[in-house]
Structure formats: structure tokens, C-alpha cells
Design a protein around this motif. Structure first.
Motif, PDB file in Angstrom:
ATOM      1  N   LEU A 243       0.820  -1.209   0.000  1.00 37.52           N
ATOM      2  CA  LEU A 243       0.000   0.000   0.000  1.00 37.52           C
ATOM      3  C   LEU A 243       0.856   1.262   0.000  1.00 37.52           C
ATOM      4  O   LEU A 243       0.505   2.269  -0.627  1.00 37.52           O
ATOM      5  CB  LEU A 243      -0.957  -0.011   1.188  1.00 37.52           C
ATOM      6  CG  LEU A 243      -2.064  -1.066   1.108  1.00 37.52           C
ATOM      7  CD1 LEU A 243      -2.822  -1.166   2.421  1.00 37.52           C
ATOM      8  CD2 LEU A 243      -3.026  -0.758  -0.034  1.00 37.52           C
ATOM      9  N   VAL A 244       1.989   1.220   0.682  1.00 37.07           N
ATOM     10  CA  VAL A 244       2.928   2.357   0.660  1.00 37.07           C
ATOM     11  C   VAL A 244       3.447   2.569  -0.761  1.00 37.07           C
ATOM     12  O   VAL A 244       3.558   3.709  -1.233  1.00 37.07           O
ATOM     13  CB  VAL A 244       4.094   2.109   1.645  1.00 37.07           C
ATOM     14  CG1 VAL A 244       5.233   3.097   1.414  1.00 37.07           C
ATOM     15  CG2 VAL A 244       3.592   2.212   3.086  1.00 37.07           C
ATOM     16  N   TYR A 245       3.730   1.468  -1.446  1.00 34.47           N
ATOM     17  CA  TYR A 245       4.172   1.550  -2.848  1.00 34.47           C
ATOM     18  C   TYR A 245       3.050   2.040  -3.754  1.00 34.47           C
ATOM     19  O   TYR A 245       3.249   2.935  -4.584  1.00 34.47           O
ATOM     20  CB  TYR A 245       4.650   0.165  -3.294  1.00 34.47           C
ATOM     21  CG  TYR A 245       4.934   0.047  -4.771  1.00 34.47           C
ATOM     22  CD1 TYR A 245       5.962   0.760  -5.365  1.00 34.47           C
ATOM     23  CD2 TYR A 245       4.169  -0.804  -5.581  1.00 34.47           C
ATOM     24  CE1 TYR A 245       6.229   0.640  -6.727  1.00 34.47           C
ATOM     25  CE2 TYR A 245       4.417  -0.927  -6.928  1.00 34.47           C
ATOM     26  CZ  TYR A 245       5.455  -0.208  -7.500  1.00 34.47           C
ATOM     27  OH  TYR A 245       5.703  -0.324  -8.848  1.00 34.47           O
TER      28      TYR A 245
ATOM     29  N   LYS B  64       2.343   5.690  -3.886  1.00 36.01           N
ATOM     30  CA  LYS B  64       3.443   6.478  -4.476  1.00 36.01           C
ATOM     31  C   LYS B  64       4.200   7.294  -3.425  1.00 36.01           C
ATOM     32  O   LYS B  64       4.642   8.407  -3.679  1.00 36.01           O
ATOM     33  CB  LYS B  64       2.942   7.396  -5.599  1.00 36.01           C
ATOM     34  CG  LYS B  64       2.448   6.659  -6.834  1.00 36.01           C
ATOM     35  CD  LYS B  64       2.000   7.597  -7.927  1.00 36.01           C
ATOM     36  CE  LYS B  64       3.167   8.340  -8.549  1.00 36.01           C
ATOM     37  NZ  LYS B  64       2.755   9.146  -9.723  1.00 36.01           N
ATOM     38  N   PHE B  65       4.360   6.708  -2.234  1.00 33.05           N
ATOM     39  CA  PHE B  65       5.197   7.338  -1.223  1.00 33.05           C
ATOM     40  C   PHE B  65       6.663   6.982  -1.443  1.00 33.05           C
ATOM     41  O   PHE B  65       7.554   7.637  -0.901  1.00 33.05           O
ATOM     42  CB  PHE B  65       4.775   6.895   0.184  1.00 33.05           C
ATOM     43  CG  PHE B  65       3.399   7.361   0.584  1.00 33.05           C
ATOM     44  CD1 PHE B  65       2.860   8.541   0.087  1.00 33.05           C
ATOM     45  CD2 PHE B  65       2.644   6.620   1.480  1.00 33.05           C
ATOM     46  CE1 PHE B  65       1.586   8.972   0.463  1.00 33.05           C
ATOM     47  CE2 PHE B  65       1.377   7.047   1.867  1.00 33.05           C
ATOM     48  CZ  PHE B  65       0.844   8.220   1.357  1.00 33.05           C
TER      49      PHE B  65
ATOM     50  N   ALA C 133       9.172  10.231  -5.582  1.00 35.60           N
ATOM     51  CA  ALA C 133       8.227   9.151  -5.882  1.00 35.60           C
ATOM     52  C   ALA C 133       6.847   9.696  -6.231  1.00 35.60           C
ATOM     53  O   ALA C 133       6.175   9.194  -7.141  1.00 35.60           O
ATOM     54  CB  ALA C 133       8.129   8.192  -4.694  1.00 35.60           C
ATOM     55  N   VAL C 134       6.424  10.733  -5.525  1.00 36.59           N
ATOM     56  CA  VAL C 134       5.115  11.337  -5.764  1.00 36.59           C
ATOM     57  C   VAL C 134       4.987  11.814  -7.211  1.00 36.59           C
ATOM     58  O   VAL C 134       3.925  11.725  -7.829  1.00 36.59           O
ATOM     59  CB  VAL C 134       4.873  12.512  -4.786  1.00 36.59           C
ATOM     60  CG1 VAL C 134       3.665  13.331  -5.208  1.00 36.59           C
ATOM     61  CG2 VAL C 134       4.689  11.974  -3.368  1.00 36.59           C
ATOM     62  N   GLY C 135       6.088  12.299  -7.769  1.00 33.88           N
ATOM     63  CA  GLY C 135       6.048  12.847  -9.120  1.00 33.88           C
ATOM     64  C   GLY C 135       6.328  11.849 -10.229  1.00 33.88           C
ATOM     65  O   GLY C 135       6.385  12.237 -11.406  1.00 33.88           O
TER      66      GLY C 135
ATOM     67  N   ASP D 242       0.132   5.285 -11.726  1.00 37.64           N
ATOM     68  CA  ASP D 242      -0.887   6.067 -11.038  1.00 37.64           C
ATOM     69  C   ASP D 242      -1.350   5.321  -9.795  1.00 37.64           C
ATOM     70  O   ASP D 242      -1.199   4.094  -9.686  1.00 37.64           O
ATOM     71  CB  ASP D 242      -2.091   6.313 -11.954  1.00 37.64           C
ATOM     72  CG  ASP D 242      -1.733   7.137 -13.179  1.00 37.64           C
ATOM     73  OD1 ASP D 242      -0.977   8.109 -13.025  1.00 37.64           O
ATOM     74  OD2 ASP D 242      -2.201   6.791 -14.284  1.00 37.64           O
ATOM     75  N   VAL D 243      -1.931   6.051  -8.868  1.00 37.25           N
ATOM     76  CA  VAL D 243      -2.508   5.436  -7.669  1.00 37.25           C
ATOM     77  C   VAL D 243      -3.821   4.774  -8.068  1.00 37.25           C
ATOM     78  O   VAL D 243      -4.688   5.414  -8.669  1.00 37.25           O
ATOM     79  CB  VAL D 243      -2.761   6.500  -6.582  1.00 37.25           C
ATOM     80  CG1 VAL D 243      -3.419   5.846  -5.354  1.00 37.25           C
ATOM     81  CG2 VAL D 243      -1.454   7.186  -6.186  1.00 37.25           C
TER      82      VAL D 243
END
Length: 205
Positions: A99-101, A104-105, A156-158, A163-164
Motif C-alpha cells: 500500500l505504501v508503494y 506512491k510514497f 516518488a510522488v512525481g 498512477d494510484v
């Protein structure tokens, strides 16, 4: 190259597929296996070989989970009601590191495991440092305050390459994610085809 990166690329090469959809995967240039015999023509796999390969690919995708742990997840999927292959995917996607992956953390599943291990993540306001921790629907995963400005997290966010998924609500300004529902195979954004039905066949021989 770190052990984490070398392992990641080795799995790609062994499978002959870019299983995480990463632009730097060596498979993008060389679609043969690692080692001096990697370029030999691949023979046709037996039914067992096809099932084993499907198991290795799925297990490798989730950070190359230890065989004993992966077998436990399968055993639990068998005990649950419903389609076993769908339950298997649901259990794998409910892991905290997954879930962390997905949120996109972090850039990779390997980084997610390390990120959780090092105490950068909270679940429902409490620090959890166990990557295999089973999250429940409604759980809120949050990057700890002191970790929100880490370069790895901000990069990572960018990332444009993924996509999430819609079974997670993510707020990247607060670095929080809510686990909305347990996904099925068709909900998970795998870059390559996963065949959990073959994994079930492998273990049920």
C-alpha cells in the motif's frame, strides 16, 4: 549498485519481462536472461514450469517475498470464501509495504519494505514497522511528519510511470492514504499479465 537494485533487475532479467514497468529495466534493451547462458533459446516450458514461473513472477513483484511467507499467504487465501486466486491478490495488496508503494510514497516495492522497516510509516496514527502488516479496509496510512520531506518520497510522488489505483484514496499534500476496498485481479495495475490461477495450481499439486 545496491543489493536492492541488483535483485530487482535480476528478477526482471530472469522473467524476461519488465514486471514493474520501470523505464530503466534492462529488459527494455535485452529480453534474455542473466548470465553467460542467458541468450540461449528458451525451450518450451512444461505445465509445472509455467506454473512455477507464474509463482516466481508474482512473488518477485511484491519484493521477492520469502517462500515460507508467500506460502502462508496462499494457505490463508485457500481458507477464505470466494475465488482463491482473487483472494490471493487481495491479501498481497493488503500488505502495508504494498500500500505504501501503491500510494506512491516510494519509488519501488523494495524501497517500500525498507521505508516501513525504518519506522517512517504510521497506520491509524500508530507507528508500524512490519512490512507484511495486514491493513484493513478503512485504515489510514501516513508518512511520519519527520519523513515527509525525504527526497525519495518527494521524487516518488512525481513519478509519471504509474498512477494510484482507485481502491486507495491518497492525499499527497498530507502524505496520507486510505485503503478503501480489497481489490481483485482486474483492479490491480500490473504492468504485465499476472496469472494467480497458475500459482494456485502450482501449490495445489
Amino acid at each position: 549498485m545496491s543489493k536492492r537494485h541488483s535483485q530487482k533487475y535480476k528478477i526482471d532479467r530472469r522473467m524476461g519481462e519488465n514486471i514493474w514497468g520501470r523505464p530503466k529495466s534492462p529488459v527494455n534493451k535485452r529480453e534474455y536472461g542473466p548470465g553467460q547462458h542467458g541468450q540461449r533459446r528458451r525451450g518450451k516450458l512444461s505445465d509445472f514450469g509455467v506454473q512455477l514461473r507464474a509463482k516466481q513472477k508474482l512473488k518477485g513483484y511484491y519484493g521477492n517475498i520469502a517462500e515460507k511467507q508467500f506460502r502462508k499467504i496462499y494457505d490463508e487465501a485457500v481458507r477464505l470464501k470466494g475465488d482463491t486466486s482473487e483472494r490471493l491478490i487481495g491479501l498481497l495488496e493488503s500488505r502495508l509495504d504494498t500500500l505504501v508503494y501503491r500510494a506512491k510514497f516510494v519509488p519501488t516495492v523494495f524501497a517500500a519494505r525498507q521505508f516501513v522497516n525504518h519506522g517512517h510509516v504510521m497506520v491509524n496514527g500508530r507507528k508500524v514497522n512490519i512490512p507484511s502488516y495486514r491493513c484493513k479496509v478503512g485504515d489510514v496510512i501516513e508518512v511520519r511528519q519527520r519523513s515527509k520531506d525525504m527526497i525519495m518520497v518527494l521524487e516518488a510522488v512525481g513519478l509519471p510511470e504509474r498512477d494510484v489505483p482507485d481502491y486507495i484514496d491518497t492525499d499527497h499534500t498530507k502524505m496520507t492514504a486510505t485503503y478503501n476496498r480489497i481489490p481483485g485481479l482486474g483492479d490491480v495495475p500490473y504492468p504485465v499479465q499476472m496469472e494467480p490461477n497458475l500459482v494456485i495450481e502450482y501449490y495445489s499439486r
